[in-house]
Design an enzyme around this catalytic site. Sequence first.
Site, PDB file in Angstrom:
ATOM      1  N   PRO A   1       0.846  -1.046  -0.060  1.00 24.51           N
ATOM      2  CA  PRO A   1       0.093  -0.019  -0.012  1.00 24.51           C
ATOM      3  C   PRO A   1       0.804   1.420   0.023  1.00 24.51           C
ATOM      4  O   PRO A   1       1.509   1.579   0.950  1.00 24.51           O
ATOM      5  CB  PRO A   1      -0.680   0.022   1.273  1.00 24.51           C
ATOM      6  CG  PRO A   1      -0.573  -1.450   1.718  1.00 24.51           C
ATOM      7  CD  PRO A   1       0.646  -2.052   1.160  1.00 24.51           C
ATOM      8  N   GLU A   2       0.851   1.975  -1.107  1.00 23.44           N
ATOM      9  CA  GLU A   2       1.500   3.030  -1.288  1.00 23.44           C
ATOM     10  C   GLU A   2       0.315   4.371  -1.456  1.00 23.44           C
ATOM     11  O   GLU A   2      -0.903   3.703  -1.439  1.00 23.44           O
ATOM     12  CB  GLU A   2       2.439   3.255  -2.371  1.00 23.44           C
ATOM     13  CG  GLU A   2       3.707   2.067  -2.262  1.00 23.44           C
ATOM     14  CD  GLU A   2       4.864   2.172  -3.265  1.00 23.44           C
ATOM     15  OE1 GLU A   2       4.873   3.315  -3.693  1.00 23.44           O
ATOM     16  OE2 GLU A   2       5.551   1.144  -3.583  1.00 23.44           O
TER      17      GLU A   2
ATOM     18  N   HIS B   1      -5.922 -13.524  10.904  1.00 22.02           N
ATOM     19  CA  HIS B   1      -5.244 -12.050  10.771  1.00 22.02           C
ATOM     20  C   HIS B   1      -6.352 -10.695  10.635  1.00 22.02           C
ATOM     21  O   HIS B   1      -5.934  -9.616  10.385  1.00 22.02           O
ATOM     22  CB  HIS B   1      -4.267 -11.887   9.678  1.00 22.02           C
ATOM     23  CG  HIS B   1      -3.169 -12.713   9.766  1.00 22.02           C
ATOM     24  ND1 HIS B   1      -2.471 -12.885  10.946  1.00 22.02           N
ATOM     25  CD2 HIS B   1      -2.830 -13.995   9.183  1.00 22.02           C
ATOM     26  CE1 HIS B   1      -1.535 -13.882  10.914  1.00 22.02           C
ATOM     27  NE2 HIS B   1      -1.794 -14.731   9.787  1.00 22.02           N
TER      28      HIS B   1
ATOM     29  N   ARG C   1       1.161  -9.444   8.532  1.00 19.65           N
ATOM     30  CA  ARG C   1       2.539  -8.818   8.914  1.00 19.65           C
ATOM     31  C   ARG C   1       2.337  -7.995  10.028  1.00 19.65           C
ATOM     32  O   ARG C   1       3.485  -7.758  10.734  1.00 19.65           O
ATOM     33  CB  ARG C   1       3.306  -8.461   7.893  1.00 19.65           C
ATOM     34  CG  ARG C   1       3.847  -9.633   6.961  1.00 19.65           C
ATOM     35  CD  ARG C   1       4.585  -9.047   5.785  1.00 19.65           C
ATOM     36  NE  ARG C   1       3.876  -9.595   4.462  1.00 19.65           N
ATOM     37  CZ  ARG C   1       4.314  -9.564   3.433  1.00 19.65           C
ATOM     38  NH1 ARG C   1       5.444  -8.754   3.151  1.00 19.65           N
ATOM     39  NH2 ARG C   1       3.678 -10.055   2.287  1.00 19.65           N
TER      40      ARG C   1
ATOM     41  N   ARG D   1      21.717  17.334  -0.888  1.00 15.65           N
ATOM     42  CA  ARG D   1      21.490  16.078  -0.185  1.00 15.65           C
ATOM     43  C   ARG D   1      22.462  15.044  -1.055  1.00 15.65           C
ATOM     44  O   ARG D   1      22.187  14.783  -2.148  1.00 15.65           O
ATOM     45  CB  ARG D   1      19.991  15.550  -0.575  1.00 15.65           C
ATOM     46  CG  ARG D   1      18.980  16.594   0.424  1.00 15.65           C
ATOM     47  CD  ARG D   1      17.819  15.757   0.820  1.00 15.65           C
ATOM     48  NE  ARG D   1      18.069  14.426   1.706  1.00 15.65           N
ATOM     49  CZ  ARG D   1      17.094  14.045   2.236  1.00 15.65           C
ATOM     50  NH1 ARG D   1      15.761  14.562   2.318  1.00 15.65           N
ATOM     51  NH2 ARG D   1      17.079  12.707   2.673  1.00 15.65           N
TER      52      ARG D   1
END
Length: 286
Positions: free
Chosen positions: A2-3, A97, A116, A159
């Site tokens: 999931p982004e 779960h 998880r 950076r």
Amino acid sequence: MPELPEVETVRRGLEPAMKGKTVAHVDVRRPDLRWPFPTRMAERLTGQKVLRLRRRSKYLLIDMESNETLIVHLGMSGRMLIHWPDAPDGHPEPEKHDHVVFDMEGGVRVVFNDPRRFGLMDMCQTAALDRHKLLAHIGPEPLGNGFDDTYLGAALLGRKTAIKTALLDQKLVAGLGNIYVCEALWRARISPFMRACDVPPAKIRDLVPVIREILVEAIEKGGSSLKDYRQTDGDLGYFQHQFAAYGREGKPCRAPDCKGKIVRAAQGGRSTFYCHICQNVLERDG
DNA sequence: CGTACACCCTGGCCGC
DNA sequence: TGCGGCCAGGGTGTAC
């Protein structure tokens, strides 16, 4: 995993099940995910109407009429499964779960499932959300006005870390994960190994619309699978998108006329996928 | 402050 | 077939 696009897809999918409905019952089936659940979470949600569902970065924000907001992160494997009340056999028994079960007024059931357990939930006053520890330091939304080449150029200035690593930093820009960073760098033809401060201004200008395009396309594809949202497998199609780089190790590059192959390399402990020709990767330093 | 890396967790996959 | 080992990876915490 999931982004941003997946969380946005979940948000849209949950709206018809939760928005404007009152929470009738909450079953918290284990004490913790990554962190313990917020104190008295079930009591604080029960009897409250859901005003709206929002998203910030990869966080799902569920605003309640009580002026509290439930913050949900899906982690790596988290899902929100919807069980509609018209299912022939009623609601299935909770599975191993299924960690939190929300029963809404009217009979819709929303189940948070996360094998998880990298996910998390928290609650906070809606008015104080911006100051919440999880949200306070997150960078601009990539689909919002605050994300443009002026911002990105300034953010990358000085950076020394690799551009791949920099784009994964949620303080720099919100919601990108390994998949969409790999895809964006491939599409913008930027070496993932190049130091962030060395990315030329022209490439930074390319990167902004490329990131937007990829996210919008992914959201649209997720949206097109929403009709299947009722299915109990709950699969939103996280891996059904047609990626150009991610997960395609050894396969031919999809760029027109490119004879390159997608390479996988470890970078900061996780996999980076790229085309060594398109993205001009010579050795390991861009 | 920037940078690097270990850690959390489980299921799936691979090799033996 | 069974089992050990590795991998997936977002975000946090710690060390330098």
